[in-house]
Design an enzyme around this catalytic site. Structure first.
Site, mmCIF file in Angstrom:
data_model
loop_
_atom_site.group_PDB
_atom_site.id
_atom_site.type_symbol
_atom_site.label_atom_id
_atom_site.label_comp_id
_atom_site.label_asym_id
_atom_site.label_seq_id
_atom_site.Cartn_x
_atom_site.Cartn_y
_atom_site.Cartn_z
ATOM 1 N N LYS A 1 41.166 31.907 44.494
ATOM 2 C CA LYS A 1 40.298 32.951 43.955
ATOM 3 C C LYS A 1 39.507 32.368 42.797
ATOM 4 O O LYS A 1 40.089 31.915 41.811
ATOM 5 C CB LYS A 1 41.143 34.140 43.492
ATOM 6 C CG LYS A 1 40.336 35.248 42.852
ATOM 7 C CD LYS A 1 41.186 36.454 42.583
ATOM 8 C CE LYS A 1 40.388 37.552 41.911
ATOM 9 N NZ LYS A 1 41.206 38.741 41.633
ATOM 10 N N GLU B 1 46.093 25.176 45.680
ATOM 11 C CA GLU B 1 46.637 26.519 45.421
ATOM 12 C C GLU B 1 47.159 27.148 46.717
ATOM 13 O O GLU B 1 48.218 27.770 46.736
ATOM 14 C CB GLU B 1 45.545 27.422 44.826
ATOM 15 C CG GLU B 1 45.239 27.159 43.365
ATOM 16 C CD GLU B 1 46.199 27.910 42.441
ATOM 17 O OE1 GLU B 1 47.171 28.503 42.942
ATOM 18 O OE2 GLU B 1 45.968 27.895 41.222
ATOM 19 N N LYS C 1 38.419 33.602 48.158
ATOM 20 C CA LYS C 1 37.630 34.682 47.596
ATOM 21 C C LYS C 1 36.836 34.207 46.401
ATOM 22 O O LYS C 1 37.424 33.525 45.563
ATOM 23 C CB LYS C 1 38.601 35.790 47.181
ATOM 24 C CG LYS C 1 37.991 36.901 46.382
ATOM 25 C CD LYS C 1 39.063 37.785 45.865
ATOM 26 C CE LYS C 1 38.403 38.882 45.063
ATOM 27 N NZ LYS C 1 39.352 39.751 44.423
HETATM 28 C C1 PBG Z 1 41.885 41.902 40.771
HETATM 29 C C2 PBG Z 1 40.823 41.916 41.809
HETATM 30 C C3 PBG Z 1 39.452 41.781 41.618
HETATM 31 C C4 PBG Z 1 38.875 41.884 42.884
HETATM 32 C C5 PBG Z 1 39.886 42.094 43.793
HETATM 33 N N1 PBG Z 1 41.096 42.094 43.114
HETATM 34 C C6 PBG Z 1 38.680 41.675 40.367
HETATM 35 C C7 PBG Z 1 38.689 40.474 39.538
HETATM 36 O O1 PBG Z 1 39.340 39.466 39.814
HETATM 37 O O2 PBG Z 1 38.019 40.541 38.509
HETATM 38 C C8 PBG Z 1 37.407 41.789 43.165
HETATM 39 C C9 PBG Z 1 36.951 42.339 44.473
HETATM 40 C C10 PBG Z 1 35.492 42.476 44.597
HETATM 41 O O3 PBG Z 1 34.697 42.017 43.754
HETATM 42 O O4 PBG Z 1 35.057 43.093 45.596
HETATM 43 N N2 PBG Z 1 42.679 43.076 40.833
#
Ligand code: PBG
Length: 327
Positions: A197, A234, A249
């Site tokens: 992520k 990761e 992501k």
């Molecule tokens: C954290 C989380 C985020 C998203 C999904 N889970 C936000 C972040 O990391 O700031 C983002 C999803 C999206 O932008 O559609 N709970």
């Protein structure tokens, strides 16, 4: 005059031939719909930065879950927006906290028809907006956060969530959650790790969607945009710790990471088409600058082609509808 030896256009000559030789397919069961449920709402509330997406009341969440099940998609992923927040995100593991209430409602409504999933992270529940608890000096405390995640995992699983999406990017989170679930006998609960992520601008609209309190950024725990190898590491680590599924992501700016992760692990790999990816296409389409349906389907197919076995997308229902039309 010399003629070409190879005529790849032969396989592009008609829609029927193109359909027959297409390498990558997208089907509705490979789509997962992320949804937001907000405590205290009576009516769904539109999210300005994500036209077409709303914060749900518990009632409208039930209807959205039913529509999702009827559309044939593979799953629904819940995010909670609580009314009150504190330093440790107490509402996150409270059985009466909005995310757990939402999970119970969705499991009751559509359990068995599609996979009921919950986001496992503290950022929606903390008053500082970080994904973990803080040390006295303000830094995110990795190991103290793991205890909070373990407690959240048990609360979510007991509320009927079948798959936990670990999105906090703390070291050791998969092992900590797996151990806690197993100790409670919750051995069937699936752990999906947001393994790679990346920190960046593409979550902007989501922060409005969950009313995020974050002031700074998440660069001490989410990955740096320049690092593909680290993303693979990761993912491999998460699989070693017991992740059943790993995710990359955002999806579109990180397709190379998807390819590499798909190559490195043998568990399912998912991609998350995040809020910023959604907002870009919606905004361009609203201006008449891009063909909305074409761009959405091309982006989804691209994410599949790069190696995602399934895709989280705010367009999941609409895409499923179009896919059925095309059959
Ligand atoms: C954290 C989380 C985020 C998203 C999904 N889970 C936000 C972040 O990391 O700031 C983002 C999803 C999206 O932008 O559609 N709970």
């Amino acid at each position: 005059m010399s003629f070409p030896d190879h005529r790849p256009r032969r396989l592009r000559q008609s829609a029927a031939v193109r359909r027959l030789v297409r390498e990558t397919h997208l089907v509705p069961q490979q789509l997962i719909l992320p949804v937001f449920v907000r405590e205290g709402l009576r009516e769904p509330l539109p999210i300005g930065s994500m036209p077409g997406v709303v914060q749900h009341s518990v009632d409208s969440l039930r209807r959205a879950a039913t529509a999702a099940a009827e559309s044939g998609i593979g799953g629904i992923m819940l995010f909670g927006v609580p009314e009150t927040r504190d330093a440790i995100g107490s509402a996150a593991d409270d059985p009466e906290g909005i995310l757990n209430v939402g999970a119970r409602a969705v499991a009751e409504e559509v359990g068995g028809a599609l996979v009921v999933q919950t986001d496992l992270c503290l950022d929606e529940f903390t008053d500082h907006g970080h994904c973990g608890v803080l040390r006295a000096d303000g830094a995110v405390d990795n190991d103290a956060t793991l205890e909070r995640y373990a407690s959240m995992a048990i609360a979510q699983a007991r509320s009927g969530s079948e798959l936990l999406g670990l999105s906090g990017m703390m070291d050791g989170q998969v092992a900590a959650v797996r151990r806690a679930l197993d100790a409670e006998g919750l051995i069937d609960t699936i752990v999906m790790a947001y393994a790679a992520k990346y920190a960046g601008a593409f979550y902007g609209p989501f922060r409005e969607a969950v009313d995020s309190q974050l002031k700074g950024d998440r660069r001490t725990y989410q990955l740096d945009a320049g690092n593909a190898r680290e993303g693979v590491r990761e993912a491999v680590t998460d699989v070693e710790e017991g992740a059943d599924i790993v995710m990359v992501k955002p999806a579109l700016p990180y397709l190379d990471v998807l390819v590499a992760v798909r190559d490195a692990v043998d568990v399912p790999v998912w991609g998350y088409q995040v809020s910023g990816e959604y907002a870009m296409i919606e905004a361009a389409a609203a201006h008449g600058w891009i063909d909305r349906r074409g761009a959405i389907m091309e982006a989804l197919l691209g994410i599949r082609r790069a190696g995602a076995d399934a895709v989280l997308s705010y367009w999941a229902l609409e895409a499923a509808h179009w896919l059925r039309e095309e059959l």
